[in-house]
Design a protein around this motif. Structure first.
Motif, PDB file in Angstrom:
ATOM      1  N   TYR A  12       0.826  -1.210   0.000  1.00 39.38           N
ATOM      2  CA  TYR A  12       0.000   0.000   0.000  1.00 39.38           C
ATOM      3  C   TYR A  12       0.861   1.261   0.000  1.00 39.38           C
ATOM      4  CZ  TYR A  12      -3.512  -3.397   1.333  1.00 39.38           C
ATOM      5  OH  TYR A  12      -4.332  -4.495   1.336  1.00 39.38           O
ATOM      6  N   GLY A  13       0.271   2.334  -0.521  1.00 43.38           N
ATOM      7  CA  GLY A  13       0.873   3.654  -0.430  1.00 43.38           C
ATOM      8  C   GLY A  13       2.255   3.733  -1.044  1.00 43.38           C
ATOM      9  N   PRO A  14       3.208   4.329  -0.324  1.00 45.16           N
ATOM     10  CA  PRO A  14       4.562   4.513  -0.874  1.00 45.16           C
ATOM     11  C   PRO A  14       5.212   3.195  -1.288  1.00 45.16           C
ATOM     12  CG  PRO A  14       4.266   5.797   1.133  1.00 45.16           C
ATOM     13  CD  PRO A  14       3.065   4.918   1.019  1.00 45.16           C
ATOM     14  N   ASP A  15       5.005   2.129  -0.501  1.00 46.61           N
ATOM     15  CA  ASP A  15       5.581   0.832  -0.841  1.00 46.61           C
ATOM     16  C   ASP A  15       5.028   0.331  -2.173  1.00 46.61           C
ATOM     17  OD1 ASP A  15       7.033   0.795   1.517  1.00 46.61           O
ATOM     18  OD2 ASP A  15       5.487  -0.311   2.610  1.00 46.61           O
ATOM     19  N   ALA A  16       3.736   0.534  -2.375  1.00 50.69           N
ATOM     20  CA  ALA A  16       3.107   0.106  -3.628  1.00 50.69           C
ATOM     21  C   ALA A  16       3.669   0.878  -4.810  1.00 50.69           C
ATOM     22  CB  ALA A  16       1.592   0.306  -3.539  1.00 50.69           C
ATOM     23  N   ARG A  17       3.773   2.180  -4.671  1.00 56.49           N
ATOM     24  CA  ARG A  17       4.259   2.998  -5.785  1.00 56.49           C
ATOM     25  C   ARG A  17       5.709   2.686  -6.133  1.00 56.49           C
ATOM     26  NH1 ARG A  17       0.234   6.378  -3.559  1.00 56.49           N
ATOM     27  NH2 ARG A  17       1.562   7.146  -1.883  1.00 56.49           N
ATOM     28  N   ARG A  18       6.516   2.395  -5.111  1.00 54.50           N
ATOM     29  CA  ARG A  18       7.913   2.045  -5.373  1.00 54.50           C
ATOM     30  C   ARG A  18       7.998   0.712  -6.125  1.00 54.50           C
ATOM     31  NH1 ARG A  18       8.997   4.677  -0.291  1.00 54.50           N
ATOM     32  NH2 ARG A  18       8.516   2.764   0.848  1.00 54.50           N
ATOM     33  N   GLN A  24       8.465  -4.244 -10.083  1.00 54.25           N
ATOM     34  CA  GLN A  24       8.406  -5.411  -9.207  1.00 54.25           C
ATOM     35  C   GLN A  24       6.992  -5.711  -8.718  1.00 54.25           C
ATOM     36  OE1 GLN A  24      11.189  -4.205  -6.178  1.00 54.25           O
ATOM     37  NE2 GLN A  24      12.976  -4.763  -7.419  1.00 54.25           N
ATOM     38  N   GLY A  25       6.038  -4.910  -9.155  1.00 52.76           N
ATOM     39  CA  GLY A  25       4.652  -5.114  -8.747  1.00 52.76           C
ATOM     40  C   GLY A  25       3.712  -4.467  -9.738  1.00 52.76           C
ATOM     41  N   GLY A  26       2.456  -4.870  -9.656  1.00 53.79           N
ATOM     42  CA  GLY A  26       1.445  -4.336 -10.551  1.00 53.79           C
ATOM     43  C   GLY A  26       0.380  -3.579  -9.801  1.00 53.79           C
ATOM     44  N   ALA A  27      -0.287  -2.662 -10.480  1.00 58.44           N
ATOM     45  CA  ALA A  27      -1.345  -1.851  -9.878  1.00 58.44           C
ATOM     46  C   ALA A  27      -2.622  -2.680  -9.792  1.00 58.44           C
ATOM     47  CB  ALA A  27      -1.584  -0.595 -10.710  1.00 58.44           C
ATOM     48  N   LEU A  28      -3.136  -2.863  -8.597  1.00 59.69           N
ATOM     49  CA  LEU A  28      -4.336  -3.670  -8.391  1.00 59.69           C
ATOM     50  C   LEU A  28      -5.569  -2.898  -8.839  1.00 59.69           C
ATOM     51  CD1 LEU A  28      -5.341  -6.398  -7.176  1.00 59.69           C
ATOM     52  CD2 LEU A  28      -5.837  -5.107  -5.088  1.00 59.69           C
ATOM     53  N   GLY A  29      -6.237  -3.396  -9.871  1.00 60.59           N
ATOM     54  CA  GLY A  29      -7.416  -2.706 -10.386  1.00 60.59           C
ATOM     55  C   GLY A  29      -7.103  -1.301 -10.856  1.00 60.59           C
ATOM     56  N   GLY A  30      -5.872  -1.086 -11.322  1.00 60.70           N
ATOM     57  CA  GLY A  30      -5.468   0.240 -11.774  1.00 60.70           C
ATOM     58  C   GLY A  30      -5.206   1.219 -10.653  1.00 60.70           C
ATOM     59  N   SER A  31      -5.154   0.742  -9.416  1.00 57.66           N
ATOM     60  CA  SER A  31      -4.993   1.621  -8.261  1.00 57.66           C
ATOM     61  C   SER A  31      -3.643   2.313  -8.247  1.00 57.66           C
ATOM     62  CB  SER A  31      -5.149   0.804  -6.966  1.00 57.66           C
ATOM     63  OG  SER A  31      -4.831   1.574  -5.833  1.00 57.66           O
ATOM     64  N   ASP A  32      -3.613   3.508  -7.679  1.00 60.90           N
ATOM     65  CA  ASP A  32      -2.333   4.198  -7.495  1.00 60.90           C
ATOM     66  C   ASP A  32      -1.823   4.027  -6.074  1.00 60.90           C
ATOM     67  OD1 ASP A  32      -4.044   5.794  -6.027  1.00 60.90           O
ATOM     68  OD2 ASP A  32      -3.385   7.682  -6.914  1.00 60.90           O
ATOM     69  N   ALA A  35      -0.639  -2.263  -4.683  1.00 63.63           N
ATOM     70  CA  ALA A  35       0.116  -3.064  -5.641  1.00 63.63           C
ATOM     71  C   ALA A  35       0.138  -4.511  -5.192  1.00 63.63           C
ATOM     72  CB  ALA A  35       1.544  -2.538  -5.776  1.00 63.63           C
ATOM     73  N   PHE A  36       0.401  -5.414  -6.130  1.00 62.51           N
ATOM     74  CA  PHE A  36       0.595  -6.828  -5.800  1.00 62.51           C
ATOM     75  C   PHE A  36       1.942  -7.258  -6.363  1.00 62.51           C
ATOM     76  CE2 PHE A  36      -1.432  -6.561  -9.882  1.00 62.51           C
ATOM     77  CZ  PHE A  36      -0.912  -7.594 -10.657  1.00 62.51           C
ATOM     78  N   THR A  37       2.641  -8.098  -5.617  1.00 61.75           N
ATOM     79  CA  THR A  37       3.980  -8.514  -6.033  1.00 61.75           C
ATOM     80  C   THR A  37       4.061 -10.003  -6.348  1.00 61.75           C
ATOM     81  OG1 THR A  37       4.647  -8.828  -3.722  1.00 61.75           O
ATOM     82  CG2 THR A  37       5.071  -6.671  -4.712  1.00 61.75           C
ATOM     83  N   GLN A  38       2.972 -10.725  -6.114  1.00 63.27           N
ATOM     84  CA  GLN A  38       2.864 -12.121  -6.500  1.00 63.27           C
ATOM     85  C   GLN A  38       1.465 -12.366  -7.043  1.00 63.27           C
ATOM     86  OE1 GLN A  38       3.926 -14.037  -2.661  1.00 63.27           O
ATOM     87  NE2 GLN A  38       5.689 -14.901  -3.735  1.00 63.27           N
ATOM     88  N   ALA A  39       1.265 -13.529  -7.627  1.00 63.58           N
ATOM     89  CA  ALA A  39      -0.066 -13.897  -8.087  1.00 63.58           C
ATOM     90  C   ALA A  39      -0.237 -15.400  -7.937  1.00 63.58           C
ATOM     91  CB  ALA A  39      -0.280 -13.487  -9.542  1.00 63.58           C
TER      92      ALA A  39
END
Length: 350
Positions: A12-18, A24-32, A35-39
């Protein structure tokens, strides 16, 4: 063989954007901010299902499926989907499971809608037919008489109003007085004219999964795999909508918590909620005051299931749901404001 990708390991937040910026991760549902780093890679061949966890780098091998998960969601009925939006419930019915009969007149229903808007509801969802388990259908004329003046008054006041209906006649009439969204628990399948009506009025639609008719839907619902079965049904209805002229940008999907599902089915859907971002559409979750929350909290009175409902709404939001359909707008909005600010301190919250 059918393949599915379920995003895992959320940031979430800064960690997600980094993570997104570093690839190393994708935007979940286009979220800013999520992020998700595995699937979870799910392979389904008839009754056989194989599951494995893969890193984001490997998920890139499934480009089309990944693109549906990561693509930014366009505005829905003029509302930006960057942060969760609240859909406040206004039931103009005598028999809804939680608040049936409380809003017996147009004046009372409009006042309730205005109250929810004042508490922070972004959308007001107006329904004139109960679809609780065991409920009976009403005629289109009855439904129209109950909700048309309510929708007209709230829309005229500048509020974003959705109509909770399965009937094409109701869709057309309410669109003419200002309804901005069609919310259909049958995913535009109850009437053979529903798809055409929704396409003709050119409004965003919410298509929900349900198994069976409200009268009997809770009588022993069975699935091979509830999450995959619900996903497949919604994928099919999206295809039907697109074939009828309703583009995906105008579609939101709802897994239908409590509609033809057992207690365990509901919990499984919530646990595996991120899978539904793979449909490439806005995700709506409605679990407010439903029976499974009462079973978890030992609260038998539906009207008192506020805290359990808010807990479920927070879970849905932190799993990327863009719209939350709720009775208790004020409590949900306050809880979301704190949870989202903690998850993303750099943002302005809701």
């Amino acid at each position: 063989m059918t393949l599915y990708l379920r995003p895992l390991s959320l940031l979430y937040g800064p960690d997600a954007r980094r993570a997104i910026a570093a690839g190393q991760g994708g935007a979940l549902g286009g979220s800013d901010f999520i992020a998700f780093t595995q699937a979870e890679l799910i392979e389904r061949d008839g009754a056989h299902v194989r599951r494995s966890v893969i890193p984001y780098a490997e998920a890139r091998n499934h480009g089309e499926r990944l693109a549906l998960i990561e693509s930014p969601r366009p505005d829905f009925a003029g509302l930006a989907m960057g942060r969760p939006k609240l859909m406040g419930i206004v039931n103009v019915t005598p028999d809804s499971f939680s608040d049936g009969g409380e809003l017996a007149t147009t004046v009372e229903a409009v006042a309730h809608g205005l109250g929810l808007a004042g508490e922070g509801a972004d959308i007001l969802d107006i329904g004139g037919e109960s679809t609780r388990p065991g409920s009976d259908a009403v005629t289109a004329d009855q439904e129209i008489a109950r909700i048309l003046p309510v929708i007209g008054a709230l829309a005229k006041g500048g509020h974003c109003v959705s109509v909770d209906t399965r009937k094409p006649q109701v869709m057309r009439r309410t669109a003419a007085v200002g309804a901005a969204i069609i919310n259909d628990v049958s995913a535009l399948s109850y009437d053979s004219d529903s798809l055409k009506a929704a396409a003709d009025v050119d409004l965003p639609v919410v298509i929900m999964h349900s198994q069976g008719d409200p009268k009997t839907m809770q009588v022993n619902p069975v699935y091979d795999d509830v999450t995959l079965d619900v996903f497949d049904m919604l994928a099919g209805r999206i295809a039907a909508c697109e074939a009828a002229g309703i583009p995906r940008r105008l579609i939101a999907i709802d897994p239908g918590i409590g509609f033809g599902k057992t207690f365990r089915h509901n919990l499984t859907l919530l646990n595996e909620l991120t899978l539904f971002h793979g449909l490439g559409a806005v995700l709506l979750v409605g679990l407010s005051r439903k029976a499974f929350t009462g079973a978890l909290t030992a609260e038998k009175n539906a009207g008192q299931r506020v805290f359990g409902s808010v807990g479920g709404a927070l879970h849905a939001a932190l799993n990327g749901a863009q719209i939350l359909r709720v009775h208790d707008v004020k409590g949900t909005r306050q809880a979301l404001a704190v949870a989202l600010a903690a998850a993303d301190p750099e943002s302005s919250g809701l």
